[in-house]
Design a protein around this motif. Structure first.
Motif, short mmCIF file in Angstrom:
data_model
loop_
_atom_site.label_atom_id
_atom_site.label_comp_id
_atom_site.label_asym_id
_atom_site.label_seq_id
_atom_site.Cartn_x
_atom_site.Cartn_y
_atom_site.Cartn_z
N VAL A 252 2.73 -9.32 -29.21
CA VAL A 252 3.28 -10.40 -30.49
C VAL A 252 4.27 -9.25 -30.32
N ILE A 253 6.02 -9.62 -31.49
CA ILE A 253 6.88 -8.48 -31.68
C ILE A 253 6.15 -8.02 -33.33
N PHE A 254 6.87 -6.79 -33.03
CA PHE A 254 6.46 -6.43 -34.64
C PHE A 254 8.24 -5.74 -34.96
N ASN A 255 9.41 -6.17 -35.92
CA ASN A 255 10.36 -5.82 -35.89
C ASN A 255 10.16 -5.68 -37.47
N ASN A 256 9.83 -4.23 -37.76
CA ASN A 256 9.54 -4.44 -39.71
C ASN A 256 9.94 -2.93 -40.15
N LYS A 257 10.19 -2.45 -41.27
CA LYS A 257 10.97 -1.36 -41.94
C LYS A 257 9.92 -0.37 -41.29
N LEU A 258 8.77 -0.58 -42.58
CA LEU A 258 8.46 0.99 -42.73
C LEU A 258 7.15 0.68 -41.34
N THR A 259 6.41 -0.34 -41.16
CA THR A 259 5.79 -0.01 -40.63
C THR A 259 5.27 -1.80 -39.52
N GLY A 260 4.80 -2.01 -38.40
CA GLY A 260 4.52 -3.14 -37.68
C GLY A 260 3.77 -3.24 -37.75
N CYS A 261 2.81 -3.17 -37.92
CA CYS A 261 0.88 -2.84 -37.39
C CYS A 261 0.22 -1.75 -37.83
N TYR A 262 -0.55 -1.83 -39.62
CA TYR A 262 -0.74 -0.84 -39.59
C TYR A 262 -2.65 -1.33 -40.41
N LEU A 287 3.97 1.69 -35.27
CA LEU A 287 2.95 1.30 -35.35
C LEU A 287 2.09 2.96 -36.28
N TYR A 288 0.87 2.26 -37.13
CA TYR A 288 0.13 3.13 -37.57
C TYR A 288 -1.34 3.15 -38.02
N THR A 289 -2.03 4.05 -37.34
CA THR A 289 -3.36 3.82 -37.68
C THR A 289 -4.02 5.15 -38.51
#
Length: 468
Positions: A252-262, A287-289
């Motif tokens: 998977v590719i995340f191109n996101n402003k704040l967080t790709g995967c929270y 990546l924010y866990t």
């Protein structure tokens, strides 16, 4: 373009209606674009370590909203078109029509004479856009090469089942969201991706794009084969907010402003072969866990973020075989009562490689860390517990400090033995360490010493990315 000869491209694009035969295929805009520039750092990682991250290509990188066309034309009533007087070369081709979405053909070689990209009997097809209702209670199948428009917040309720085919495009209006509470199937086909993106920036071309809010996968969601694969999430504030335990996110590719995967309040999750980039908010990370436990993050690339990863209130996780590059502020923020292992990874071109704080304990083993500050252990402002790192068998190449610690508690010795500091001169190693020995005598805040002896006389061979 790679040549100067003038050539042309022609073909057929036809409209396919849901309920009736379409007789007029005119006024479909056809355009050719220069190829997207691939990030050379990521491309180099792809070559050197093909088993980590996602292999970037024109399929993953090209978005016509970010480019002006080299040349354009319109189809006639039969769907026929020809674009003439093009410099020979390799291009991306786009066909689009208002209300019908768009379709890409990548790496089209236009070298000699006239290139036929499609024929009357084998045309390129465009399908009508589909507007999705606010509340879904049954099965919904999103077909390949179709565009689905989410104008308002949409909820897939318990009992629903969302099926996403490869090549599907989900376009979410700015500040709107999708919430999945029922079943989810993401069919994976190597080299093809479903795309989730903002429904903005198409008119005019190259305009600023406003982000969608998020896609939330709730704890009640049931994911087929416990796996979400083959997706590209772009132009969202949050790509995915993940609340479902026991699943794997892969390719998977995340191109996101704040967080790709929270990822929040989940257990037993595998994040594998993912590309995280684009996060530019100082309070978030790609990546924010938060309260993610007993999970693994491996074989992934964190590139071009303000912060690569933020691990918070999370325990018993393994972060291994990851590549952090060009993350401007902090590559990996590990804090707030977390206790995890960070191993066999590369940290490159960043201000701080790993920041450990907020009552957290972390094992940092067998990494290659090139940064201004390699490991920054800060807990002199923490209330409650104290931040304890264990740092062994790493290779440091740091311009200011390899290890810096400030610790407000009883006298404590942090284990940073068996590391290669980029030098074997003791005085130079000590210059790369900041601990209680470096504080002014009047400063009683810092009570941490760094034990660095014995140290290695050469780089540790087992540090950094490992083979599968």
């Amino acid at each position: 373009p790679t040549g100067t000869a003038k050539v042309s491209i022609k073909g057929y694009v036809r409209l396919v209606g849901d309920d009736e035969e379409i007789l007029d295929h005119s006024n479909i805009t056809v355009s050719i674009y220069n190829l997207a520039n691939l990030d050379q750092d990521i491309a180099s990682i792809n070559r050197d370590y093909p088993h980590i991250g996602v292999q970037i290509s024109q399929v993953t990188e090209f978005d016509h909203r970010s480019h002006y066309p080299i040349a354009s034309g319109l189809t006639d009533v039969n769907g026929s078109f020809e674009i003439k007087d093009i410099a020979s070369g390799t291009y991306n081709f786009v066909a689009r029509k208002e209300g019908w979405g768009f379709i890409y053909k990548h790496n089209v070689d236009i070298e000699k004479g006239t290139t036929n990209i499609s024929t009357y009997n084998e045309p390129i097809f465009l399908y009508p856009e589909v507007l999705i209702v606010n509340n879904v209670f049954e099965e919904m199948i999103l077909e390949s090469n179709r565009h689905y428009i989410f104008e308002e917040n949409t909820v897939f309720h318990n009992g629903s089942h969302l099926v996403i085919k490869p090549g599907t495009v989900l376009r979410i209006n700015p500040l709107r969201s999708i919430t999945i509470m029922g079943g989810l199937t993401a069919e994976y086909l190597s080299g093809e991706y479903f795309k989730v993106t903002s429904n903005d920036g198409f008119h005019p071309v190259n305009s600023d794009i406003s982000n969608y809010a998020n896609v939330t996968i709730e704890s009640t969601a049931s994911i087929t084969n416990n796996k979400l694969s083959g997706g590209i999430f772009s132009f969202g504030n949050f790509g995915i907010i993940l609340k479902t335990s026991g699943i794997e996110i892969e390719n998977v590719i995340f191109n996101n402003k704040l967080t790709g995967c929270y990822a929040m309040q989940i257990n037993d999750v595998m994040i594998n072969r993912v590309l995280f980039r684009g996060s530019q908010d100082e309070n978030n990370a790609s990546l924010y866990t938060e309260n993610m436990n007993d999970s693994i993050v491996k074989n992934s690339i964190f590139a071009n973020n303000l912060r690569g990863a933020r691990i918070q209130n999370s325990e018993n996780n393994l972060l291994t075989n990851n590549y952090f590059i060009n993350n401007e502020n902090i590559s990996l923020l590990h804090w707030f009562y977390s206790n995890n292992v960070i191993e066999e990874s590369i940290f490159s071109n960043t201000q701080v490689g790993i920041l450990n704080s907020g009552g957290s304990s972390v094992s940092i083993q067998r990494n290659v860390i090139s940064a201004v500050i390699g490991v920054n252990n800060i807990d002199y402002l923490s209330s409650g517990g104290y931040a304890f790192p264990t740092i062994n068998y790493n290779n440091f190449d740091c311009s200011e400090y390899a290890v810096r610690t400030r610790y407000a508690g009883p006298i404590r010795y942090h284990d940073a033995t068996h590391n290669y500091w980029g030098t074997t001169v003791v005085s130079e190693i000590e210059e790369l360490i900041w601990d209680k020995n470096d504080e002014p005598e009047t400063n009683t805040i810092n009570n941490a010493y760094i034990d660095y002896v014995p140290f290695l006389n050469q780089p540790y061979e087992g540090a950094g990315i490992q083979e599968e």
